[in-house]
Design an enzyme around this catalytic site. Structure first.
Site, PDB file in Angstrom:
ATOM      1  N   ASP A   1       0.808  -1.215   0.000  1.00  0.00           N
ATOM      2  CA  ASP A   1       0.000   0.000   0.000  1.00  0.00           C
ATOM      3  C   ASP A   1       0.846   1.272   0.000  1.00  0.00           C
ATOM      4  OD1 ASP A   1      -2.549   1.235  -0.047  1.00  0.00           O
ATOM      5  OD2 ASP A   1      -2.390   1.686   2.081  1.00  0.00           O
TER       6      ASP A   1
ATOM      7  N   SER B   1      -7.872   5.211  -0.266  1.00  0.00           N
ATOM      8  CA  SER B   1      -8.133   3.822  -0.605  1.00  0.00           C
ATOM      9  C   SER B   1      -9.584   3.460  -0.302  1.00  0.00           C
ATOM     10  CB  SER B   1      -7.210   2.893   0.189  1.00  0.00           C
ATOM     11  OG  SER B   1      -5.855   3.174  -0.083  1.00  0.00           O
TER      12      SER B   1
ATOM     13  N   GLN C   1      -5.913  -2.475  -6.089  1.00  0.00           N
ATOM     14  CA  GLN C   1      -6.462  -1.468  -5.193  1.00  0.00           C
ATOM     15  C   GLN C   1      -7.262  -0.455  -5.994  1.00  0.00           C
ATOM     16  OE1 GLN C   1      -4.191   1.981  -3.361  1.00  0.00           O
ATOM     17  NE2 GLN C   1      -4.296   0.624  -1.591  1.00  0.00           N
TER      18      GLN C   1
END
Length: 311
Positions: free
Chosen positions: A227, A251, A301
């Site tokens: 991430d 996110s 993502q």
């Protein structure tokens, strides 16, 4: 202090930070910040500490890594994680601890499934489902790693951003315990001739020190790596935008498929791109390769993207 001593001290500090962030405290269900009577089977309740780094908005990779670690604590040893799927439902406060409630969904002959709810201030802020699988045998193939220079031949972040000290400080703050060597333009910049949807962002990444030999710890550290801002950079690549403090990248969800165990303190090539962006959202995908070319994980993502035009 010599350069070698400085690097050694930084490595020790990085390891202490990663290990500390993933060292969860066990909480008795009666002491949890919310009631657990609606969970089918509570496998465990854990608490993860916060961090004073960056803004008060909680870093998504940290909460996902802590949630996965909580789930792994409830699965029998020797059954590694093979995938996680997570949703960020509310912003968290990075300064405050988070309570993780782990629910047992299944324990089968070769697979276990856990659901984790992250609670802060009596409110769910994050949900994760993780699946664990006993390794077996079967068909095998993988996409080969792209041909890139080895990490020793890639400029360090300090060298790459030597003329932009403010940006260097901001990126180093986001990377905290990790070394990253970007192949191509620095974070937030565009390469000449890049086209949206066809641009890649690649970097060698690793924990800055040597972690203990703990499979679950390395899996959690890999989630932290997954991430890093590299993904959001891939989303905006080719759009002629400048990615910086005035932008908002949030996110929405995060998925990691773990293909084989790896060490997060050894160089991993993160190969990212964005196949789609529209309606204020962007999708990024990434592949993490070990130095020998083995594909160790695949990441996807989706996030909200609000960017400012380049000047």
């Amino acid at each position: 202090m010599s350069g070698g001593a400085t690097a050694l001290d930084r490595g020790r500090a990085a390891v202490e930070e990663v290990v500390g962030l993933l060292d969860l405290a066990t909480v008795e269900p009666a002491d949890a910040t919310v009631t657990t009577d609606r969970l089918v089977a509570v496998a465990g309740v854990f608490s993860g500490r916060g961090t004073t780094r960056g803004t008060t908005r909680r870093y998504g990779g940290l909460i996902a890594a802590q949630a996965l670690t909580a789930a792994a604590h409830t699965v029998r040893p020797g059954r590694p994680v093979h995938s996680l799927h997570a949703y960020f439902t509310r912003p968290g406060d990075s300064r405050r601890p988070v309570t993780y409630l782990v629910e047992t969904l299944r324990d089968g002959p070769s697979m276990s499934t856990r659901r984790v709810v992250a609670i802060q201030r009596d409110t769910p802020i994050f949900f994760l489902t993780a699946s664990f699988h006993d390794p077996g045998t079967g068909l095998a193939h993988e996409r080969p790693a792209p041909k890139v220079p080895p990490p020793e031949e890639v400029p360090t972040l300090a060298r790459l951003l030597a003329d932009a000290p403010d940006r260097l400080a901001a990126v180093e703050q986001m990377l905290f315990a990790f070394d990253a060597r970007y192949i191509g333009p620095p974070p937030g910049e565009q390469a000449d001739g890049e086209r949206a949807g066809e641009a890649y962002r690649r970097a060698w990444v690793r924990v800055a020190g040597t972690l203990p030999d703990d499979v679950s710890l390395h899996a959690g550290a890999l989630v932290l790596i997954s991430d890093l801002p590299l993904l959001l950079s891939a989303m905006v690549a080719g759009h002629g935008t400048a990615w910086g403090p005035g932008d908002l990248g949030v996110s929405i969800d995060h998925t990691v498929w773990f293909h084989r165990p790896c060490r997060a303190d050894e160089w991993l090539l993160y190969d990212c791109d964005s196949p789609w962006a529209a309606t204020g959202r962007g999708l990024a995908t990434g592949r993490l390769y070990a130095r020998n070319g083995d594909l160790v994980a695949t990441v996807a993502q989706e996030g909200l993207l609000l960017t400012r035009p380049a000047r």
